[in-house]
Design a protein around this motif. Structure first.
Motif, PDB file in Angstrom:
ATOM      1  N   VAL A 165       0.844  -1.375  -0.005  1.00 31.83           N
ATOM      2  CA  VAL A 165       0.051   0.068   0.039  1.00 31.83           C
ATOM      3  C   VAL A 165       0.974   1.229   0.147  1.00 31.83           C
ATOM      4  O   VAL A 165       0.606   2.144  -0.679  1.00 31.83           O
ATOM      5  CB  VAL A 165      -0.937   0.138   1.084  1.00 31.83           C
ATOM      6  N   PHE A 168       2.329   1.827  -3.448  1.00 34.15           N
ATOM      7  CA  PHE A 168       1.126   2.101  -4.287  1.00 34.15           C
ATOM      8  C   PHE A 168       1.040   3.795  -4.165  1.00 34.15           C
ATOM      9  O   PHE A 168       0.806   4.480  -4.942  1.00 34.15           O
ATOM     10  CB  PHE A 168      -0.110   1.466  -4.474  1.00 34.15           C
ATOM     11  N   GLU A 169       0.620   4.029  -2.936  1.00 37.98           N
ATOM     12  CA  GLU A 169       0.242   5.479  -2.413  1.00 37.98           C
ATOM     13  C   GLU A 169       1.220   6.510  -2.828  1.00 37.98           C
ATOM     14  O   GLU A 169       0.876   7.561  -3.120  1.00 37.98           O
ATOM     15  CB  GLU A 169      -0.164   5.502  -0.929  1.00 37.98           C
ATOM     16  N   GLU A 212      -4.719   2.494  -8.806  1.00 35.17           N
ATOM     17  CA  GLU A 212      -6.080   2.565  -7.911  1.00 35.17           C
ATOM     18  C   GLU A 212      -6.615   1.253  -7.811  1.00 35.17           C
ATOM     19  O   GLU A 212      -7.227   0.543  -6.897  1.00 35.17           O
ATOM     20  CB  GLU A 212      -7.032   3.442  -8.633  1.00 35.17           C
ATOM     21  N   LEU A 215      -4.323  -0.756  -5.489  1.00 38.02           N
ATOM     22  CA  LEU A 215      -4.785  -0.555  -4.211  1.00 38.02           C
ATOM     23  C   LEU A 215      -5.821  -1.067  -3.637  1.00 38.02           C
ATOM     24  O   LEU A 215      -6.234  -1.565  -2.706  1.00 38.02           O
ATOM     25  CB  LEU A 215      -4.849   1.047  -3.985  1.00 38.02           C
ATOM     26  N   LYS A 219      -6.361  -3.722  -0.698  1.00 33.94           N
ATOM     27  CA  LYS A 219      -6.960  -3.361   0.462  1.00 33.94           C
ATOM     28  C   LYS A 219      -8.351  -4.636   0.625  1.00 33.94           C
ATOM     29  O   LYS A 219      -8.582  -4.883   1.939  1.00 33.94           O
ATOM     30  CB  LYS A 219      -7.857  -2.166   0.071  1.00 33.94           C
ATOM     31  N   HIS A 231     -11.149   2.859  -3.848  1.00 31.46           N
ATOM     32  CA  HIS A 231     -10.084   2.664  -4.755  1.00 31.46           C
ATOM     33  C   HIS A 231     -10.608   2.228  -6.068  1.00 31.46           C
ATOM     34  O   HIS A 231     -10.215   2.240  -7.214  1.00 31.46           O
ATOM     35  CB  HIS A 231      -8.824   2.126  -4.289  1.00 31.46           C
TER      36      HIS A 231
END
Length: 269
Positions: A165, A168-169, A212, A215, A219, A231
């Motif tokens: 995460v 990616f973020e 997105e 992600l 998640k 996302h």
């Protein structure tokens, strides 16, 4: 041999390589592969199998082999290119780091089990380290963003969800800060360069949609279905604008599966 024949052949080799690049961009991997194969034959004859010219052709060729699904052939090409580039430029070269990036993502796609995933992670961490520690002020940040995204994919497969995460973020954050990024392979790693897809490509690029989606998937694997919903909906919105039907269907399927679990009240905090 006629005077200047080597120069003519070298020019033909460059033309074949450039043609392969153009065909790859037009999503014609089969034709591109033929062009790179011709370029390789010419460049290897003129410059030698271990030359930088041949290394570049092999790396390009490996990319289209991967698109055609020939992953083992792609990995072989990347390894050959990586070996040549290491010998020519050393381990701290951007050219070497890009070959490592391609090797890492191909190992991930090959599905070589936990050992292969760990090897892929190491190659990608090494690639990211070199790219972000480069003294080249003109280093395109897109290279850093690509490696960070690929690293996130591998870490998701390894079950390292929090780290994935974070990867990616950081590539979609408008105020991403890489200064705290560390890893056991490089405990003193401090990323100096940013890799913002949004700054480089805009808010609704194909790359943003893919991140997105990644992600949302990560998640989902973490059973954080409410977060995943945000996302996945954003990924679907972007993909509907870019018009890739296959990716739109993938987003719809993922969103449907996530929504079903959200409705069951299974979301974990």
């Amino acid at each position: 041999m006629l005077p200047g024949i080597s120069w003519v052949r070298a020019g033909l080799g460059r033309t074949c390589n450039n043609l392969g690049v153009a065909l790859a961009k037009l999503n014609r991997p089969m034709a591109a592969g033929h062009a790179f194969e011709a370029a390789y034959g010419i460049m290897a004859l003129i410059h030698g199998a271990g030359s930088p010219e041949v290394a570049t052709v092999l790396l390009n060729w490996a990319v289209v082999l991967e698109k055609r699904g020939a992953l083992r052939g792609s990995i072989e090409g990347v390894l050959t290119s990586l070996t040549a580039r290491r010998r020519l430029y050393g381990d701290r070269s951007i050219l070497v780091s890009e070959a490592k990036n391609n090797l890492g993502i191909n190992l991930w796609k090959l599905g070589a089990g936990d050992t292969g995933l760990k090897a892929a992670e190491k190659e990608l961490v090494d690639a990211l380290f070199v790219k972000t520690q480069s003294h080249d002020e003109n280093l395109p940040s897109i290279l850093i963003a690509n490696s960070s995204t690929n690293l996130g994919l591998v870490r998701t497969s390894l079950g390292k969800y929090e780290e994935a995460v974070a990867n990616f973020e950081k590539v979609i954050s408008e105020d991403a800060d890489f200064s705290s990024f560390t890893h056991r392979f490089h405990t003193n790693l401090r990323l100096k360069a940013s890799g913002h897809y949004k700054l480089l490509l805009g808010n609704e690029s194909t790359e943003i949609g893919d991140v997105e989606q990644n992600l949302g998937h990560t998640k989902f694997e973490m059973a954080k279905y409410n977060d995943a919903d945000v996302h996945l909906r954003e990924a679907l919105r972007i993909r509907q604008k870019t018009g890739n039907r296959q990716k739109i269907r993938a987003s719809e399927d993922a969103l449907r599966a996530n929504t079903n679990l959200m409705g069951s009240g299974c979301n974990l905090m």
